[in-house]
Design an enzyme around this catalytic site. Sequence first.
Site, PDB file in Angstrom:
ATOM      1  N   SER A  97       0.842  -1.197   0.000  1.00 31.41           N
ATOM      2  CA  SER A  97       0.000   0.000   0.000  1.00 31.41           C
ATOM      3  C   SER A  97       0.875   1.244   0.000  1.00 31.41           C
ATOM      4  O   SER A  97       1.605   1.502   0.962  1.00 31.41           O
ATOM      5  CB  SER A  97      -0.915   0.022   1.227  1.00 31.41           C
ATOM      6  OG  SER A  97      -1.487   1.316   1.339  1.00 31.41           O
TER       7      SER A  97
ATOM      8  N   HIS B  87      -1.303  -1.269  -4.280  1.00 32.15           N
ATOM      9  CA  HIS B  87      -2.545  -0.986  -3.557  1.00 32.15           C
ATOM     10  C   HIS B  87      -2.637   0.522  -3.300  1.00 32.15           C
ATOM     11  O   HIS B  87      -1.734   1.129  -2.737  1.00 32.15           O
ATOM     12  CB  HIS B  87      -2.545  -1.761  -2.237  1.00 32.15           C
ATOM     13  CG  HIS B  87      -3.841  -1.718  -1.492  1.00 32.15           C
ATOM     14  ND1 HIS B  87      -4.938  -2.500  -1.845  1.00 32.15           N
ATOM     15  CD2 HIS B  87      -4.230  -1.001  -0.418  1.00 32.15           C
ATOM     16  CE1 HIS B  87      -5.936  -2.252  -1.007  1.00 32.15           C
ATOM     17  NE2 HIS B  87      -5.539  -1.342  -0.129  1.00 32.15           N
TER      18      HIS B  87
ATOM     19  N   ASP C 225      -4.932   3.429  -1.567  1.00 30.26           N
ATOM     20  CA  ASP C 225      -5.979   3.659  -0.565  1.00 30.26           C
ATOM     21  C   ASP C 225      -6.614   5.028  -0.745  1.00 30.26           C
ATOM     22  O   ASP C 225      -6.001   6.059  -0.460  1.00 30.26           O
ATOM     23  CB  ASP C 225      -5.384   3.530   0.841  1.00 30.26           C
ATOM     24  CG  ASP C 225      -5.149   2.085   1.224  1.00 30.26           C
ATOM     25  OD1 ASP C 225      -6.099   1.284   1.084  1.00 30.26           O
ATOM     26  OD2 ASP C 225      -4.034   1.743   1.648  1.00 30.26           O
TER      27      ASP C 225
ATOM     28  N   MET D 110      -9.373   7.639   0.381  1.00 30.96           N
ATOM     29  CA  MET D 110     -10.215   7.952   1.548  1.00 30.96           C
ATOM     30  C   MET D 110     -10.786   9.355   1.405  1.00 30.96           C
ATOM     31  O   MET D 110     -10.091  10.269   0.946  1.00 30.96           O
ATOM     32  CB  MET D 110      -9.384   7.880   2.835  1.00 30.96           C
ATOM     33  CG  MET D 110      -8.675   6.560   3.038  1.00 30.96           C
ATOM     34  SD  MET D 110      -7.881   6.482   4.659  1.00 30.96           S
ATOM     35  CE  MET D 110      -6.872   5.003   4.460  1.00 30.96           C
TER      36      MET D 110
ATOM     37  N   HIS E 208      -8.597   0.829  -3.646  1.00 31.68           N
ATOM     38  CA  HIS E 208      -9.506   0.509  -2.543  1.00 31.68           C
ATOM     39  C   HIS E 208     -10.223   1.799  -2.160  1.00 31.68           C
ATOM     40  O   HIS E 208      -9.632   2.688  -1.566  1.00 31.68           O
ATOM     41  CB  HIS E 208      -8.637  -0.053  -1.388  1.00 31.68           C
ATOM     42  CG  HIS E 208      -9.370  -0.283  -0.123  1.00 31.68           C
ATOM     43  ND1 HIS E 208      -8.714  -0.502   1.084  1.00 31.68           N
ATOM     44  CD2 HIS E 208     -10.691  -0.341   0.166  1.00 31.68           C
ATOM     45  CE1 HIS E 208      -9.602  -0.686   2.044  1.00 31.68           C
ATOM     46  NE2 HIS E 208     -10.811  -0.578   1.518  1.00 31.68           N
TER      47      HIS E 208
ATOM     48  N   MET F 147     -12.375   3.856  -0.022  1.00 34.22           N
ATOM     49  CA  MET F 147     -13.002   4.022   1.303  1.00 34.22           C
ATOM     50  C   MET F 147     -13.734   5.349   1.273  1.00 34.22           C
ATOM     51  O   MET F 147     -13.322   6.330   1.889  1.00 34.22           O
ATOM     52  CB  MET F 147     -11.913   3.984   2.395  1.00 34.22           C
ATOM     53  CG  MET F 147     -11.376   2.586   2.639  1.00 34.22           C
ATOM     54  SD  MET F 147      -9.756   2.584   3.424  1.00 34.22           S
ATOM     55  CE  MET F 147      -8.726   2.762   1.969  1.00 34.22           C
TER      56      MET F 147
ATOM     57  N   MET G 144     -11.223  -6.568   5.555  1.00 34.20           N
ATOM     58  CA  MET G 144     -10.402  -5.660   6.370  1.00 34.20           C
ATOM     59  C   MET G 144     -10.016  -6.353   7.674  1.00 34.20           C
ATOM     60  O   MET G 144     -10.872  -6.898   8.377  1.00 34.20           O
ATOM     61  CB  MET G 144     -11.171  -4.371   6.684  1.00 34.20           C
ATOM     62  CG  MET G 144     -11.494  -3.496   5.488  1.00 34.20           C
ATOM     63  SD  MET G 144     -10.077  -3.036   4.475  1.00 34.20           S
ATOM     64  CE  MET G 144      -9.022  -2.194   5.666  1.00 34.20           C
TER      65      MET G 144
ATOM     66  N   PHE H 181      -6.460   4.279   8.445  1.00 27.18           N
ATOM     67  CA  PHE H 181      -5.046   4.592   8.657  1.00 27.18           C
ATOM     68  C   PHE H 181      -4.180   3.365   8.439  1.00 27.18           C
ATOM     69  O   PHE H 181      -4.617   2.238   8.697  1.00 27.18           O
ATOM     70  CB  PHE H 181      -4.833   5.105  10.097  1.00 27.18           C
ATOM     71  CG  PHE H 181      -5.686   6.288  10.417  1.00 27.18           C
ATOM     72  CD1 PHE H 181      -5.275   7.578  10.086  1.00 27.18           C
ATOM     73  CD2 PHE H 181      -6.934   6.120  11.004  1.00 27.18           C
ATOM     74  CE1 PHE H 181      -6.089   8.674  10.343  1.00 27.18           C
ATOM     75  CE2 PHE H 181      -7.755   7.216  11.269  1.00 27.18           C
ATOM     76  CZ  PHE H 181      -7.334   8.493  10.934  1.00 27.18           C
ATOM     77  N   GLY H 182      -2.953   3.603   8.010  1.00 27.38           N
ATOM     78  CA  GLY H 182      -1.965   2.530   7.967  1.00 27.38           C
ATOM     79  C   GLY H 182      -1.386   2.324   9.354  1.00 27.38           C
ATOM     80  O   GLY H 182      -1.614   3.117  10.268  1.00 27.38           O
ATOM     81  N   GLY H 183      -0.665   1.231   9.518  1.00 26.94           N
ATOM     82  CA  GLY H 183       0.077   1.019  10.758  1.00 26.94           C
ATOM     83  C   GLY H 183      -0.742   0.584  11.959  1.00 26.94           C
ATOM     84  O   GLY H 183      -0.282   0.711  13.097  1.00 26.94           O
TER      85      GLY H 183
ATOM     86  N   ASP I 116      -6.503  -6.998   4.191  1.00 29.19           N
ATOM     87  CA  ASP I 116      -5.885  -5.673   4.274  1.00 29.19           C
ATOM     88  C   ASP I 116      -5.879  -5.152   5.707  1.00 29.19           C
ATOM     89  O   ASP I 116      -6.940  -4.976   6.307  1.00 29.19           O
ATOM     90  CB  ASP I 116      -6.703  -4.728   3.372  1.00 29.19           C
ATOM     91  CG  ASP I 116      -6.134  -3.323   3.290  1.00 29.19           C
ATOM     92  OD1 ASP I 116      -5.068  -3.059   3.865  1.00 29.19           O
ATOM     93  OD2 ASP I 116      -6.795  -2.492   2.630  1.00 29.19           O
TER      94      ASP I 116
ATOM     95  N   GLY J  71      -2.564  -4.407   8.887  1.00 31.81           N
ATOM     96  CA  GLY J  71      -1.723  -5.020   9.909  1.00 31.81           C
ATOM     97  C   GLY J  71      -1.072  -6.323   9.479  1.00 31.81           C
ATOM     98  O   GLY J  71      -0.651  -7.125  10.320  1.00 31.81           O
TER      99      GLY J  71
ATOM    100  N   GLY K  94       1.203  -2.294   4.117  1.00 30.71           N
ATOM    101  CA  GLY K  94       1.668  -0.906   4.042  1.00 30.71           C
ATOM    102  C   GLY K  94       2.950  -0.714   4.828  1.00 30.71           C
ATOM    103  O   GLY K  94       4.055  -0.728   4.279  1.00 30.71           O
TER     104      GLY K  94
HETATM  105  C1  DX5 Z   1      -6.381   0.945   5.932  1.00 37.39           C
HETATM  106  C2  DX5 Z   1      -5.921   0.764   4.503  1.00 37.39           C
HETATM  107  C3  DX5 Z   1      -4.809  -0.218   4.413  1.00 37.39           C
HETATM  108  C4  DX5 Z   1      -3.564   0.209   5.109  1.00 37.39           C
HETATM  109  C5  DX5 Z   1      -2.568  -0.917   5.179  1.00 37.39           C
HETATM  110  O1  DX5 Z   1      -7.463   1.787   5.979  1.00 37.39           O
HETATM  111  O2  DX5 Z   1      -6.976   0.291   3.710  1.00 37.39           O
HETATM  112  O3  DX5 Z   1      -4.552  -0.557   3.058  1.00 37.39           O
HETATM  113  O4  DX5 Z   1      -2.972   1.322   4.517  1.00 37.39           O
HETATM  114  O5  DX5 Z   1      -1.473  -0.503   5.939  1.00 37.39           O
HETATM  115  P1  DX5 Z   1      -0.833  -1.444   7.062  1.00 37.39           P
HETATM  116  O6  DX5 Z   1      -0.328  -2.657   6.361  1.00 37.39           O
HETATM  117  O7  DX5 Z   1       0.276  -0.594   7.611  1.00 37.39           O
HETATM  118  O8  DX5 Z   1      -1.896  -1.758   8.062  1.00 37.39           O
HETATM  119 ZN    ZN Z   2      -6.493  -0.642   1.668  1.00 37.22          ZN
END
Ligand code: DX5
Ligand code: ZN
Length: 230
Positions: free
Chosen positions: A13, A38, A40, A42, A71, A73, A142, A148-150, A180, A182, A202
Amino acid sequence: MSLRPQELLLAPSILSADFTRLADALAMLRSAQRCIVHVDVMDGRFVPNITIGMPVVAALRRETEQVLDCHLMIADPARYALEFVQAGADWVSIHQEADPHSHRTLGAIRQAGAKAGIVLNPGTPVETLTDLVGAFDHALLMSVNPGFGGQSFIPRVLDKVRRLDAMRRGAGIPFLIEVDGGVDPDNAGALVAAGADVLVAGNAVFKAADPLKAIAALLAAMDAGRKAAP
Ligand code: DX5
Ligand code: ZN
């Protein structure tokens, strides 16, 4: 009978990449094996964050021939899904929770020439897809609450992957199962063993000291999970 594809895919991502260096991120992914990109998207309404829109997807398209896995969102995805196809997305995924007419929107995405994906939040049961099987090319589960990532992986998704794989076999209709949130080398094998075919990652890729090494470790864990699959 297994309805799984020959090849497992990793979908790094770019949300976790350096936004001032997206072309470098794409070049790095091009040199890696079995990766798609990927993206994202939003909107600050469906999720509490604002990230990437159509102009950035169009710029990515100009820079790479790799598969762009978008993706969405966003609230009311039917309103924008085709604009993402026009911008160059190869895969467009919409959230089941955001669209009361997901069957129609998935059909429109396919008709526009892209692969259509349906996404489920952690709290949405996979059984809500029963009557949608055949209308999508991939289902994205999900394993964090989107935004958010991380974030930390929610292990409950493993059971959802197993139930969705059983649904796929029961229906006799192939589609990809993508997960997708973590994802890291510690859970990637179990996800693939449960039935996942595509994993998004990500932070595990872009926050690693050596992203290519991190990709190799993730793919190795996925391959090991495939061998362990029943
Ligand atoms: C979350 C996103 C994911 C995210 C993945 O809302 O859809 O794609 O960025 O990042 P990690 O792998 O760090 O959770
Ligand atoms: Zn995603």
